[in-house]
Design an enzyme around this catalytic site. Structure first.
Site, PDB file in Angstrom:
ATOM      1  CG  ASP A  49      -6.032   2.971  -2.138  1.00  0.00           C
ATOM      2  OD1 ASP A  49      -5.375   2.305  -2.957  1.00  0.00           O
ATOM      3  OD2 ASP A  49      -7.128   2.837  -1.558  1.00  0.00           O
ATOM      4  CE1 TYR A  77      -5.562  -3.462   3.814  1.00  0.00           C
ATOM      5  CE2 TYR A  77      -6.383  -5.511   4.405  1.00  0.00           C
ATOM      6  CZ  TYR A  77      -5.626  -4.556   3.557  1.00  0.00           C
ATOM      7  OH  TYR A  77      -5.328  -5.006   2.018  1.00  0.00           O
ATOM      8  CG  ASP A  91     -10.498   7.441  -0.170  1.00  0.00           C
ATOM      9  OD1 ASP A  91     -10.964   8.763  -0.588  1.00  0.00           O
ATOM     10  OD2 ASP A  91      -9.561   6.971  -0.540  1.00  0.00           O
ATOM     11  NE  ARG A 182     -10.371   2.526  -1.592  1.00  0.00           N
ATOM     12  CZ  ARG A 182     -10.643   2.717  -2.865  1.00  0.00           C
ATOM     13  NH1 ARG A 182     -11.327   3.690  -3.308  1.00  0.00           N
ATOM     14  NH2 ARG A 182      -9.790   1.832  -3.535  1.00  0.00           N
TER      15      ARG A 182
END
Length: 324
Positions: A49, A77, A91, A182
């Site tokens: 993203d 991540y 987010d 997310r």
């Protein structure tokens, strides 16, 4: 007889492990790199993203044939969750849907981590690239249409806390293809009774590539500027000289196409065997060191990836052959 269309761009091949900056979309990143290298073909292994930074492996030329194998690799991540609010996008970009004055303790967060490791069911965010009825979910969500994406099975190898302070918790997760960080933040917030959303996200590994392999946009632009410095704009050959200088500076940043396949079984071939594979024919593997059967394996010639195929019944059977 119709004329054959001439391919645009250079037949350059390899992987650029791009350290994508915040604010840049994955498609924009690929377009930028393809333009800089003047490559015929380009693609990426796993979308990031715009609000995420980190490892975005970009394949050029023949390396695009190995993209599915990199996409199937494990990813790592680092992300930070802010507790107290759930947003439409899960987010910091989306509108707040729910708020809470509760904030979880470190012990409370640690206690739920086992619920988010192993094989779990996860519902992707409404704002995602998943197709619903032929349309991208995020397009439907932006239009205000209801988006209901069924939960799916994802694999999370590990999830650990990096830090916890003042209403935020930083995590590191190692996960498989299709996992949404997310969604992890959203689901943990709901379970803790305080809501949560991602405010920082960085990808540090797309197996077999990691941050040590990565090249930043600043490094690329600096290399191009230094390479093209001093070339006169009014020279008749200025454009050709600039491109030659640019490629001389950028091409060494590429990793060999075969780097993407080093975690798969390998067969070294040469001579007649290599020629048979180029023609799409199987070759017999002899000797006590012959590799075990494998659905996915690689043939290398003089250290260069020649083919991806299968090892079965004492043979290497090519499926995809590469120009070497």
């Amino acid at each position: 007889m119709p004329r054959q269309r001439r391919k645009k761009g250079r037949p350059v091949s390899g992987w650029l492990v791009f350290d994508k900056p915040l604010g840049m979309g994955s498609t924009d990143a690929v377009s930028k790199i393809k333009w800089l290298f003047k490559a015929e073909k380009a693609g990426h292994a796993g979308t990031l993203d715009p609000l995420a930074s980190g490892i975005l492996p970009i394949a050029l030329g023949e390396a695009t044939k190995t993209v599915p194998y990199v996409m199937d690799g494990a990813k790592v991540y680092r992300f930070t969750v802010e507790w107290g609010a759930e947003t439409a996008t899960d987010d910091a970009e989306g509108d707040v849907l729910n708020r809470s004055g509760e904030r979880p303790s470190l012990d409370a967060v640690e206690a739920i981590l086992p619920d988010y490791t192993g094989t779990i069911q996860q519902k992707p965010p409404a704002y995602s690239a998943i197709k619903v009825g032929g349309e991208r979910a995020y397009d439907l969500a932006r239009e205000g249409a209801p988006v209901d994406i069924p939960a799916r099975e994802v694999e999370i190898d590990s999830l650990s806390i990096v830090s916890h302070d003042e209403g935020r918790t930083a995590f590191e997760v190692e996960c498989g293809k299709g996992t949404y960080v997310r969604s992890l933040a959203r689901d943990m917030g709901r379970q803790l009774g305080c809501y949560g959303h991602v405010v920082e996200l960085r990808r540090t590994v797309v197996d077999p590539f990691d941050e040590e392999d990565a090249v930043t946009l600043e490094e690329i632009e600096k290399a191009v500027a230094e390479a093209e410095a001093g070339i006169a704009d009014d020279a008749e050959t200025a454009e050709d000289e600039r491109l030659a200088a640019r490629f001389a500076a950028l091409d060494p940043m590429l990793l060999d196409t075969g780097e993407a396949m080093h975690h798969y079984p390998q067969v070294a071939v040469g001579g007649d065997q290599a020629q048979r594979i180029r023609l799409g024919n199987p070759v017999i593997l002899r000797g006590r060191d012959a590799p075990l059967p494998a659905d996915d394996a690689c043939a290398f010639e003089r250290g260069k990836l020649l083919a991806i195929g299968q090892i079965a019944e004492g043979e290497f059977r090519p499926r995809r052959v590469f120009k070497t």
